[in-house]
Motif scaffolding. Structure first.
Motif, mmCIF file in Angstrom:
data_model
loop_
_atom_site.group_PDB
_atom_site.id
_atom_site.type_symbol
_atom_site.label_atom_id
_atom_site.label_comp_id
_atom_site.label_asym_id
_atom_site.label_seq_id
_atom_site.Cartn_x
_atom_site.Cartn_y
_atom_site.Cartn_z
ATOM 1 N N GLY A 24 1.350 -1.121 -0.145
ATOM 2 C CA GLY A 24 0.084 -0.176 -0.345
ATOM 3 C C GLY A 24 0.458 1.385 -0.114
ATOM 4 O O GLY A 24 0.168 2.186 -0.126
ATOM 5 N N THR A 25 1.866 1.273 -0.036
ATOM 6 C CA THR A 25 2.830 2.771 0.200
ATOM 7 C C THR A 25 3.476 2.909 -1.363
ATOM 8 O O THR A 25 3.512 2.360 -2.024
ATOM 9 C CB THR A 25 4.263 1.542 0.971
ATOM 10 O OG1 THR A 25 4.199 1.294 2.152
ATOM 11 C CG2 THR A 25 5.491 3.551 0.806
ATOM 12 N N PRO A 26 2.448 4.329 -1.799
ATOM 13 C CA PRO A 26 2.119 5.032 -2.850
ATOM 14 C C PRO A 26 3.912 5.146 -3.166
ATOM 15 O O PRO A 26 4.697 5.053 -2.269
ATOM 16 C CB PRO A 26 1.226 6.265 -2.418
ATOM 17 C CG PRO A 26 0.844 6.630 -1.079
ATOM 18 C CD PRO A 26 1.664 4.542 -0.551
ATOM 19 N N ALA A 27 3.933 5.310 -4.460
ATOM 20 C CA ALA A 27 5.530 5.606 -5.172
ATOM 21 C C ALA A 27 4.864 6.744 -5.815
ATOM 22 O O ALA A 27 3.797 6.722 -6.685
ATOM 23 C CB ALA A 27 5.534 4.637 -6.046
ATOM 24 N N PRO A 28 5.567 7.197 -5.837
ATOM 25 C CA PRO A 28 5.088 8.939 -7.507
ATOM 26 C C PRO A 28 5.073 8.682 -8.496
ATOM 27 O O PRO A 28 6.308 7.822 -9.424
ATOM 28 C CB PRO A 28 6.580 9.417 -6.776
ATOM 29 C CG PRO A 28 7.356 9.156 -5.797
ATOM 30 C CD PRO A 28 6.836 8.063 -5.565
ATOM 31 N N GLY A 29 4.142 8.854 -8.826
ATOM 32 C CA GLY A 29 3.213 8.718 -10.115
ATOM 33 C C GLY A 29 2.614 7.306 -10.259
ATOM 34 O O GLY A 29 2.288 7.061 -10.939
ATOM 35 N N ASP A 30 2.520 6.509 -9.126
ATOM 36 C CA ASP A 30 1.275 5.631 -9.077
ATOM 37 C C ASP A 30 -0.086 5.705 -10.033
ATOM 38 O O ASP A 30 -0.205 6.664 -9.435
ATOM 39 C CB ASP A 30 0.813 5.560 -7.844
ATOM 40 C CG ASP A 30 1.933 4.488 -7.125
ATOM 41 O OD1 ASP A 30 2.873 3.818 -8.039
ATOM 42 O OD2 ASP A 30 1.546 3.964 -5.771
ATOM 43 N N THR A 31 -0.525 4.899 -10.572
ATOM 44 C CA THR A 31 -1.337 5.112 -12.048
ATOM 45 C C THR A 31 -2.483 4.869 -10.851
ATOM 46 O O THR A 31 -2.265 3.741 -9.603
ATOM 47 C CB THR A 31 -1.605 4.553 -12.824
ATOM 48 O OG1 THR A 31 -1.862 2.987 -12.593
ATOM 49 C CG2 THR A 31 0.085 4.594 -13.505
ATOM 50 N N THR A 84 -2.739 0.596 -10.311
ATOM 51 C CA THR A 84 -1.618 0.538 -9.447
ATOM 52 C C THR A 84 -2.633 1.300 -7.815
ATOM 53 O O THR A 84 -2.132 -0.016 -6.792
ATOM 54 C CB THR A 84 -0.518 1.483 -9.765
ATOM 55 O OG1 THR A 84 0.152 1.285 -11.193
ATOM 56 C CG2 THR A 84 0.863 1.187 -8.266
ATOM 57 N N ARG A 85 -2.957 1.785 -7.254
ATOM 58 C CA ARG A 85 -3.700 2.310 -6.599
ATOM 59 C C ARG A 85 -4.503 1.686 -6.417
ATOM 60 O O ARG A 85 -4.499 1.075 -4.861
ATOM 61 C CB ARG A 85 -3.807 3.909 -6.438
ATOM 62 C CG ARG A 85 -2.956 4.870 -6.180
ATOM 63 C CD ARG A 85 -3.383 6.000 -5.829
ATOM 64 N NE ARG A 85 -4.111 6.437 -6.807
ATOM 65 C CZ ARG A 85 -4.475 7.687 -8.079
ATOM 66 N NH1 ARG A 85 -3.477 7.390 -8.235
ATOM 67 N NH2 ARG A 85 -4.913 7.707 -8.681
ATOM 68 N N GLY A 86 -4.864 1.066 -7.159
ATOM 69 C CA GLY A 86 -6.347 0.002 -6.692
ATOM 70 C C GLY A 86 -5.334 -1.496 -6.395
ATOM 71 O O GLY A 86 -6.151 -1.818 -5.541
ATOM 72 N N TYR A 87 -5.525 -1.558 -7.341
ATOM 73 C CA TYR A 87 -4.282 -2.896 -7.173
ATOM 74 C C TYR A 87 -3.394 -2.633 -5.775
ATOM 75 O O TYR A 87 -3.271 -3.675 -4.534
ATOM 76 C CB TYR A 87 -2.950 -3.180 -7.548
ATOM 77 C CG TYR A 87 -3.392 -3.401 -9.053
ATOM 78 C CD1 TYR A 87 -4.327 -4.932 -9.534
ATOM 79 C CD2 TYR A 87 -2.723 -3.018 -10.474
ATOM 80 C CE1 TYR A 87 -4.905 -4.988 -10.736
ATOM 81 C CE2 TYR A 87 -3.416 -3.353 -11.865
ATOM 82 C CZ TYR A 87 -3.942 -4.752 -11.858
ATOM 83 O OH TYR A 87 -4.395 -4.605 -13.053
ATOM 84 N N ARG A 88 -2.629 -2.717 -5.220
ATOM 85 C CA ARG A 88 -1.847 -1.535 -4.236
ATOM 86 C C ARG A 88 -3.068 -2.063 -3.483
ATOM 87 O O ARG A 88 -2.540 -2.617 -1.866
ATOM 88 C CB ARG A 88 -1.314 -0.482 -4.054
ATOM 89 C CG ARG A 88 -0.116 -0.071 -4.233
ATOM 90 C CD ARG A 88 0.715 1.117 -3.743
ATOM 91 N NE ARG A 88 1.690 1.683 -5.237
ATOM 92 C CZ ARG A 88 2.705 0.671 -4.559
ATOM 93 N NH1 ARG A 88 3.083 -0.132 -3.905
ATOM 94 N NH2 ARG A 88 3.950 1.705 -5.406
ATOM 95 N N ALA A 89 -4.024 -1.414 -2.593
ATOM 96 C CA ALA A 89 -5.300 -1.111 -2.213
ATOM 97 C C ALA A 89 -6.229 -2.596 -1.722
ATOM 98 O O ALA A 89 -5.955 -3.933 -0.970
ATOM 99 C CB ALA A 89 -6.585 -0.175 -2.471
ATOM 100 N N ALA A 90 -6.022 -3.763 -2.907
ATOM 101 C CA ALA A 90 -6.783 -4.667 -3.003
ATOM 102 C C ALA A 90 -5.730 -5.994 -1.846
ATOM 103 O O ALA A 90 -6.064 -6.342 -1.461
ATOM 104 C CB ALA A 90 -6.820 -5.414 -4.598
ATOM 105 N N ALA A 91 -4.300 -5.228 -2.062
ATOM 106 C CA ALA A 91 -3.283 -5.992 -1.535
ATOM 107 C C ALA A 91 -3.329 -5.873 -0.117
ATOM 108 O O ALA A 91 -3.182 -7.166 0.305
ATOM 109 C CB ALA A 91 -2.493 -5.584 -2.755
ATOM 110 N N ASP A 92 -3.486 -4.659 0.350
ATOM 111 C CA ASP A 92 -3.732 -4.089 1.460
ATOM 112 C C ASP A 92 -4.805 -5.184 2.410
ATOM 113 O O ASP A 92 -5.116 -5.407 3.033
ATOM 114 C CB ASP A 92 -3.029 -3.265 1.503
ATOM 115 C CG ASP A 92 -2.362 -2.506 1.034
ATOM 116 O OD1 ASP A 92 -1.076 -3.013 1.578
ATOM 117 O OD2 ASP A 92 -1.772 -0.584 1.230
#
Length: 125
Positions: free
Chosen positions: A34-41, A44-52
């Motif tokens: 879930g740690t956002p990275a600069p330039g995340d689409t 990608t933010r959706g995938y991070r949230a799903a994984a978290d």
């Protein structure tokens, strides 16, 4: 190479990797998704949230009942797959990926229903 040199090299490698290994152990062996990275689409933010959400929900305490523990771990795992498939459906234009994601949603929803029914029959939360 002398033994002291090998020992020093090994100790140096352990010291260099210890912080990363400690962080992975703190997060169930997975890097922080879930740690956002600069330039995340947005995808990608959706995938991070799903994984978290999946990893958080998979941390239910074990019951020492192999069947219940399996079902209670797999349900959030399947929900994570559905969430990721829905991100793909929202953002992918590739027809093959979209068909795959649609199939994953259908299959995983059916399997979740079956697993929830098994838990209910066992009287497990």
């Amino acid at each position: 190479m002398a033994r002291t040199s090998l020992a020093a090299l090994f100790a140096g490698c352990l010291a260099a990797t210890a912080p990363a290994l400690a962080q992975q152990q703190q997060h169930g062996g997975h890097a922080q998704h879930g740690t956002p990275a600069p330039g995340d689409t947005e995808a990608t933010r959706g995938y991070r949230a799903a994984a978290d959400a999946m990893h958080r929900d998979m941390t239910a305490p074990y019951t020492n009942d192999v069947d219940v523990d399996f079902l209670r771990g797999m349900i959030p795992h399947h929900r994570g797959a559905i969430a990721m498939a829905k991100v793909a459906l929202a953002h992918s234009k590739d027809p093959e990926i979209r068909r795959l994601a649609e199939g994953i949603v259908r299959a995983q929803e059916g399997e979740i229903a079956a697993m929830e029914a098994l838990l209910k029959r066992r009287g497990a939360p």
